[in-house]
Scaffold this motif. Structure first.
Motif, PDB file in Angstrom:
ATOM      1  N   LEU B  44       0.878  -1.163   0.000  1.00  0.00           N
ATOM      2  CA  LEU B  44       0.000   0.000   0.000  1.00  0.00           C
ATOM      3  C   LEU B  44       0.917   1.215   0.000  1.00  0.00           C
ATOM      4  O   LEU B  44       1.652   1.442   0.963  1.00  0.00           O
ATOM      5  CB  LEU B  44      -0.900  -0.009   1.240  1.00  0.00           C
ATOM      6  CG  LEU B  44      -1.890   1.155   1.381  1.00  0.00           C
ATOM      7  CD1 LEU B  44      -2.839   1.228   0.196  1.00  0.00           C
ATOM      8  CD2 LEU B  44      -2.687   1.017   2.672  1.00  0.00           C
ATOM      9  N   GLY B  46       1.708   5.455  -1.199  1.00  0.00           N
ATOM     10  CA  GLY B  46       1.101   6.757  -1.410  1.00  0.00           C
ATOM     11  C   GLY B  46       1.831   7.776  -0.565  1.00  0.00           C
ATOM     12  O   GLY B  46       2.524   7.404   0.382  1.00  0.00           O
ATOM     13  N   LYS B  52      -3.682   6.416   3.336  1.00  0.00           N
ATOM     14  CA  LYS B  52      -3.279   5.052   3.707  1.00  0.00           C
ATOM     15  C   LYS B  52      -3.689   4.724   5.134  1.00  0.00           C
ATOM     16  O   LYS B  52      -4.264   3.673   5.400  1.00  0.00           O
ATOM     17  CB  LYS B  52      -1.752   4.884   3.588  1.00  0.00           C
ATOM     18  CG  LYS B  52      -1.197   5.112   2.213  1.00  0.00           C
ATOM     19  CD  LYS B  52       0.281   4.798   2.190  1.00  0.00           C
ATOM     20  CE  LYS B  52       1.070   5.543   3.228  1.00  0.00           C
ATOM     21  NZ  LYS B  52       1.728   6.764   2.863  1.00  0.00           N
ATOM     22  N   SER B  53      -3.385   5.649   6.059  1.00  0.00           N
ATOM     23  CA  SER B  53      -3.689   5.313   7.452  1.00  0.00           C
ATOM     24  C   SER B  53      -5.177   5.225   7.690  1.00  0.00           C
ATOM     25  O   SER B  53      -5.614   4.398   8.487  1.00  0.00           O
ATOM     26  CB  SER B  53      -3.039   6.298   8.421  1.00  0.00           C
ATOM     27  OG  SER B  53      -2.660   7.458   7.793  1.00  0.00           O
ATOM     28  N   VAL B  56      -6.182   1.834   6.583  1.00  0.00           N
ATOM     29  CA  VAL B  56      -5.735   0.832   7.548  1.00  0.00           C
ATOM     30  C   VAL B  56      -6.615   0.865   8.791  1.00  0.00           C
ATOM     31  O   VAL B  56      -6.991  -0.172   9.333  1.00  0.00           O
ATOM     32  CB  VAL B  56      -4.252   1.079   7.912  1.00  0.00           C
ATOM     33  CG1 VAL B  56      -3.867   0.291   9.151  1.00  0.00           C
ATOM     34  CG2 VAL B  56      -3.365   0.711   6.740  1.00  0.00           C
ATOM     35  N   ASP B 175       2.324  -1.516   9.191  1.00  0.00           N
ATOM     36  CA  ASP B 175       2.424  -0.093   8.903  1.00  0.00           C
ATOM     37  C   ASP B 175       3.886   0.346   9.010  1.00  0.00           C
ATOM     38  O   ASP B 175       4.420   0.477  10.099  1.00  0.00           O
ATOM     39  CB  ASP B 175       1.545   0.677   9.893  1.00  0.00           C
ATOM     40  CG  ASP B 175       1.355   2.119   9.475  1.00  0.00           C
ATOM     41  OD1 ASP B 175       1.936   2.517   8.453  1.00  0.00           O
ATOM     42  OD2 ASP B 175       0.635   2.841  10.175  1.00  0.00           O
ATOM     43  N   ILE B 206       2.924  -1.626   4.151  1.00  0.00           N
ATOM     44  CA  ILE B 206       2.987  -0.192   3.868  1.00  0.00           C
ATOM     45  C   ILE B 206       4.432   0.266   3.989  1.00  0.00           C
ATOM     46  O   ILE B 206       5.091  -0.024   4.992  1.00  0.00           O
ATOM     47  CB  ILE B 206       2.110   0.589   4.859  1.00  0.00           C
ATOM     48  CG1 ILE B 206       0.675   0.111   4.735  1.00  0.00           C
ATOM     49  CG2 ILE B 206       2.211   2.086   4.614  1.00  0.00           C
ATOM     50  CD1 ILE B 206      -0.194   0.508   5.885  1.00  0.00           C
ATOM     51  N   HIS B 208       7.483   3.392   2.549  1.00  0.00           N
ATOM     52  CA  HIS B 208       7.898   4.500   1.695  1.00  0.00           C
ATOM     53  C   HIS B 208       9.078   4.094   0.810  1.00  0.00           C
ATOM     54  O   HIS B 208       9.504   4.839  -0.044  1.00  0.00           O
ATOM     55  CB  HIS B 208       8.307   5.706   2.542  1.00  0.00           C
ATOM     56  CG  HIS B 208       7.136   6.513   2.997  1.00  0.00           C
ATOM     57  ND1 HIS B 208       6.328   7.187   2.127  1.00  0.00           N
ATOM     58  CD2 HIS B 208       6.627   6.734   4.236  1.00  0.00           C
ATOM     59  CE1 HIS B 208       5.384   7.805   2.810  1.00  0.00           C
ATOM     60  NE2 HIS B 208       5.537   7.532   4.087  1.00  0.00           N
ATOM     61  N   THR B 221      -1.316  -1.480  -4.218  1.00  0.00           N
ATOM     62  CA  THR B 221      -2.431  -0.540  -4.263  1.00  0.00           C
ATOM     63  C   THR B 221      -1.820   0.843  -4.071  1.00  0.00           C
ATOM     64  O   THR B 221      -1.125   1.080  -3.096  1.00  0.00           O
ATOM     65  CB  THR B 221      -3.448  -0.833  -3.146  1.00  0.00           C
ATOM     66  OG1 THR B 221      -4.028  -2.113  -3.382  1.00  0.00           O
ATOM     67  CG2 THR B 221      -4.538   0.217  -3.107  1.00  0.00           C
ATOM     68  N   MET B 223      -2.354   4.869  -3.565  1.00  0.00           N
ATOM     69  CA  MET B 223      -3.362   5.849  -3.156  1.00  0.00           C
ATOM     70  C   MET B 223      -2.861   7.259  -3.397  1.00  0.00           C
ATOM     71  O   MET B 223      -1.673   7.530  -3.288  1.00  0.00           O
ATOM     72  CB  MET B 223      -3.709   5.696  -1.673  1.00  0.00           C
ATOM     73  CG  MET B 223      -4.403   4.393  -1.362  1.00  0.00           C
ATOM     74  SD  MET B 223      -5.043   4.388   0.325  1.00  0.00           S
ATOM     75  CE  MET B 223      -6.424   5.505   0.159  1.00  0.00           C
ATOM     76  N   VAL B 228      -8.028   5.336  -3.907  1.00  0.00           N
ATOM     77  CA  VAL B 228      -7.194   4.314  -4.517  1.00  0.00           C
ATOM     78  C   VAL B 228      -7.129   4.621  -6.012  1.00  0.00           C
ATOM     79  O   VAL B 228      -8.157   4.701  -6.685  1.00  0.00           O
ATOM     80  CB  VAL B 228      -7.801   2.917  -4.277  1.00  0.00           C
ATOM     81  CG1 VAL B 228      -7.084   1.872  -5.121  1.00  0.00           C
ATOM     82  CG2 VAL B 228      -7.711   2.554  -2.809  1.00  0.00           C
ATOM     83  N   ASP B 436       6.609  12.014   2.679  1.00  0.00           N
ATOM     84  CA  ASP B 436       6.130  11.584   1.378  1.00  0.00           C
ATOM     85  C   ASP B 436       7.095  11.956   0.250  1.00  0.00           C
ATOM     86  O   ASP B 436       7.964  12.817   0.405  1.00  0.00           O
ATOM     87  CB  ASP B 436       4.747  12.160   1.109  1.00  0.00           C
ATOM     88  CG  ASP B 436       4.764  13.665   1.217  1.00  0.00           C
ATOM     89  OD1 ASP B 436       5.070  14.317   0.216  1.00  0.00           O
ATOM     90  OD2 ASP B 436       4.502  14.183   2.321  1.00  0.00           O
TER      91      ASP B 436
END
Lengths: 357, 509
Positions: B44, B46, B52-53, B56, B175, B206, B208, B221, B223, B228, B436
């Motif tokens: 996941l 994004g 995302k959170s 989740v 996460d 999840i 980065h 996936t 986001m 999504v 991000d």
């Protein structure tokens, strides 16, 4: 409100970030803080109405004079304690420092020293007591709660060592009159003028100086404050020294005001002072609170005390019950408010509104 | 890599269909479509704030969706609490493990579900045996009877995973599990994830770090802005494409370090030693230069940075700025001498989360902002606003607590705080961790720009592409010692990893 840059920045914020809901939560929280002082004012007014219904003497210059006199020392100590508690520390030894200062005054007076000479010595002694607390907390890294429970007993014990269970009552009238008297023909006691001066000084110190900014930062996150180059230990040390000095000043005030210096004065004052600070909206966890809130809380406590004492039907024990209930309420109130807000936030809106896109 | 384990035909263990979640007027999640099938490891990805959170939290029963369907084994369900999610076999493993440090591994795993013997006594033998079985299944060597205190973050995560397995979790949501792990630890975690996959569990991963996503995941996936935007097989994606999907625009390059003239040495570290942590560290950083301090987590890099800035007092050695020796253990003096320090832990060390953006951004400049000892909020706000604009901070009001900003924007406040001091040396400890992709690129551009204006930059980073992309020179630490100094030309993945692991020829990660 905010100039254009903020507005454009907010519209630029990506939808879907947590900023916006959190935003309103923050605004609400801030509004609640604003409301806290408003609530205190409302409670004061309610007490006024209650007090006036209990006794026609309540709203008189005379009852202000006597009511505020009774609270002089607690009020002074509460000012310094506000800063200590905002920094997420506590000083429970202030009333004992007050007593030590009073005892020292008595002992030195018995030695034949003039008061003009004794009083600075008392203040220095108070500062040293505070420095001792500060050293245990910052130098040795002990928790202030434990340290000052210890020095609460220690300083009170020292007071008895200094003067025993004697008391001195023969201070010169020029000074006791100053302690007991009113300011230049008004109904405002001299001690309240002293309080007002210190309140302004502490208010400016906490709210408008780099030192005050540091106090908030340290109270909210000591580690981050340290990483930002703030001198955490020095700030804390200064706070304890201030608390000790102001407590010693309160010791001088109480001795002159009552024309009595002894080791047993001010028993339990530290708790009343802390009550006022917390009731004033200062967080016991640090990082939050204002001097104005504490001043209002002191005013409220004074008004309640006076109203109950003037009443012929209500036992004076109710003073304790009411202040206790208020203290619990002051801790409970914001918590409940936060919970209600949170619950409201969690409940899905009935009809999902379209966000501005 | 992972092949053929996922079959499209297999029924989803858990599925979200068109889920939405709004906080007031803000739609944190829309078009929430996601299915997890047995034996699938799904990424996941994004940017921060992409939703995302929230997704989740919906899966984990922490928040309730406003609309849309959630299906477990094809049956429509409604979670009212994390407990419901757990009963449905869904476990969420957070970045920071939440364990009881003074209890044993076994006790942590079975917490709340202790096997009981006669008279409802806890059956320790059964408990330890059961947990040993779980740990064996995960293929890790940990003693169930040892206390959790002292375990590495990586080991604590394993305990969390064992805990999830103890109640037969079939869906594991992780996460950012690798954010605090070193290369070898990441590898072991991946081995565990592969084991789980073989046993038919579904994992939502999840991260980065895109290279990890490509290593371990089967499907992805993506986001963006709460929705999504893509569901694809990893094999059909490239990293560039994935980044493009995440940010919704082209990123020319992630690491735009410009060539600049290197000036005189500004920071000199001379034989810095802190017993048991790092030994005999000497190096210098020149004006206009970006020096990376690479190495595994735990090699002592952050500790060196802390000692340079004076947070910790070293046992020996000293630090010089422009030839002037700094006293040890004095952050304020270091700051006044021209060092800025963006620490590793943004939330705990970098910012006072409850204080406002303005207060945080001006914390290092309070004295300069005050007149006759009085500090005005006007001056404070002006300075904060100036930096907010320069760093393109996204905020609502300067008076709001920084807590409410996204990770990337929080990091910008930390940067503002230090850039406002006009430092000569900027030490950045993991400057882009957990922020991000878009903000990351901005931070890199900023670093490059600052260096071109003559700032000396010392950057600690665990991300190799960042190190290789940004640094003029790479210093590598291994177990408290400097093991290599590589020029930009000599530094590549292999040389850095070799020096970081201290084993020439043996390459981890």
């Amino acid at each position: 409100m905010q100039p254009d840059t903020a507005a454009s920045a907010s519209t630029a914020a990506t939808p879907g970030t947590t900023d916006a809901p959190a935003q309103r939560l923050a605004d609400r929280a801030r509004a609640a803080v604003g409301r806290w002082e408003a609530l205190l004012v409302a409670l004061i007014l309610a007490t006024f109405i209650f007090g006036q219904s209990v006794s026609s003497e309540f709203l008189s210059a005379d009852s202000f004079t006597t009511g505020s006199l009774d609270l002089s020392e607690v009020a002074l100590m509460a000012l310094a304690l506000t800063l200590v508690i905002v920094a997420a520390e506590i000083d429970l030894s202030v009333a004992s420092v007050l007593a030590l200062s009073s005892a020292l005054m008595a002992a030195l007076w018995n030695q034949g020293l003039p008061l003009e000479f004794i009083m600075p010595i008392c203040l220095v002694a108070g500062a040293l007591c505070g420095a001792f607390n500060g050293w245990l907390v910052t130098g040795l890294g002990l928790p202030s709660l434990a340290v000052t429970i210890g020095t609460l007993a220690l300083f009170r014990g020292l007071a008895y060592v200094v003067i025993g269970d004697e008391s001195v009552t023969d201070f010169p009238a020029t000074w006791t009159d100053r302690g007991f008297g009113n300011f230049a023909g008004t109904f405002v006691p001299n001690t309240m003028v002293l309080f007002a001066i210190l309140a302004v000084a502490f208010g400016v110190l906490l709210h408008a100086t780099p030192f005050g900014r540091s106090v908030y930062a340290i109270g909210a996150n000591e580690e981050a404050a340290h990483f930002a180059g703030l001198r955490v230990k020095r700030v804390k040390m200064t706070l304890f020294v201030l608390a000790g000095t102001v407590a010693a000043l309160a010791g001088i005030v109480i001795s002159l005001r009552n024309s009595t210096a002894a080791a047993n004065v001010g028993l339990g004052f530290e708790l009343t002072a802390i009550t006022a600070v917390l009731l004033g909206g200062v967080s016991i966890f640090g990082g939050r609170g204002t001097i104005v809130g504490v001043i209002l809380a002191l005013f409220l406590l004074g008004a309640i005390q006076k109203a109950i004492l003037l009443s012929e039907t209500i036992s004076s024990y109710w003073v304790q019950i009411v202040t206790g209930a208020l203290l619990v309420g002051s801790v409970l109130g914001p918590n409940l408010a936060a919970r209600v807000t949170e619950a409201r936030r969690r409940r899905p809106p009935q009809r999902p509104k379209e966000g501005p896109r | 890599m992972a092949e053929g384990v996922v079959s499209e035909a297999a029924a989803a263990l858990v599925e979200l269909r068109d889920a939405t979640k709004s906080y007031g007027a803000v739609r944190a999640l829309r078009d929430g479509n996601l299915a997890l099938r047995p034996g699938e490891v799904r990424a996941l990805v994004g940017e921060n704030g992409a939703g995302k959170s929230t997704l989740v939290k919906v899966l984990g029963g922490v928040v309730r969706r406003d609309s849309g369907d959630m299906l477990v084994d094809g049956q429509s369900v409604d979670f009212h609490s994390p407990h419901d999610a757990r009963d449905a076999g869904i476990a969420v493993i957070y970045q920071e493990p939440t364990l009881f440090p003074d209890l044993s591994i076994a006790e942590n795993v079975v917490m709340g579900y202790h096997p009981l013997g006669s008279f409802k006594r806890i059956d320790r033998g059964a408990m330890n045996g059961q947990v040993q079985g779980l740990l064996d299944r995960l293929g890790v060597k940990l003693d169930p009877e040892r206390p959790v205190r002292g375990l590495s973050i990586a080991d604590q995560q394993i305990v969390e995973i064992a805990k999830a397995l103890s109640f037969d979790a079939r869906v594991l949501i992780m996460d950012e599990p690798t954010a605090a792990l070193s290369g070898a630890e990441v590898e072991r975690l991946f081995a565990v994830v592969r084991t789980l996959r073989e046993h038919g569990a579904a994992v939502l991963f999840i991260s980065h770090r895109l290279e990890e996503v490509f290593t371990i995941c089967d499907t992805v996936t993506v986001m963006r802005d709460g929705a999504v935007v893509q569901d694809a097989r990893i094999a059909d994606m490239t990293p560039d494409e994935m980044v493009r999907r995440m940010v919704g625009r082209e990123l020319s390059t992630l690491f735009p370090k410009q060539d600049t003239a290197i000036g005189a040495p500004v920071l000199k570290v001379h034989r810095l030693t802190c017993e048991g942590v790092f030994v005999d560290i000497s190096f210098s950083v020149h004006a206009g230069e970006i020096v990376a301090l690479a190495g595994l987590v735990g090699a002592g890099r952050s500790e060196v940075a802390r000692a340079i800035f004076g947070i910790d007092k070293p046992d020996a050695g000293h630090v010089e700025i422009d030839g002037r020796r700094l006293p040890a253990g004095k952050p304020l003096t270091a700051m006044r001498a021209g060092i800025g320090f963006v620490p590793e832990d943004r939330r705990q060390q970098g910012l006072v989360m409850d204080l406002s953006i303005a207060r945080n951004a001006t914390m290092t400049r309070m004295r300069a902002l005050s007149r006759l000892g009085i500090i005005g909020s006007g001056a404070e706000n002006r300075l904060a606003r100036e930096w907010a604009t320069r760093l393109r901070l996204k905020f609502h009001r300067l008076e709001n607590p920084v807590r409410f900003l996204s990770g990337g924007n929080q990091q910008k406040v930390v940067l503002a705080k230090w850039l406002a001091t006009e430092p000569k040396v900027l030490i950045l400890d993991e400057p882009t961790r957990g922020i991000d992709v878009g903000t990351k690129a901005e931070v890199h551009r900023l670093m490059s720009e600052l260096a071109s204006h003559g700032l000396a930059v010392l950057m600690i980073s665990s991300e190799l592409p960042e190190v290789l992309g940004m640094a003029d020179r790479v210093l590598v630490m291994h177990e408290g010692r400097l093991t290599a100094e590589l020029s930009r030309a000599d530094a590549d993945e292999e040389s850095v990893i070799r020096a970081a692991t201290g084993h020439v020829g043996e390459v981890a990660a």
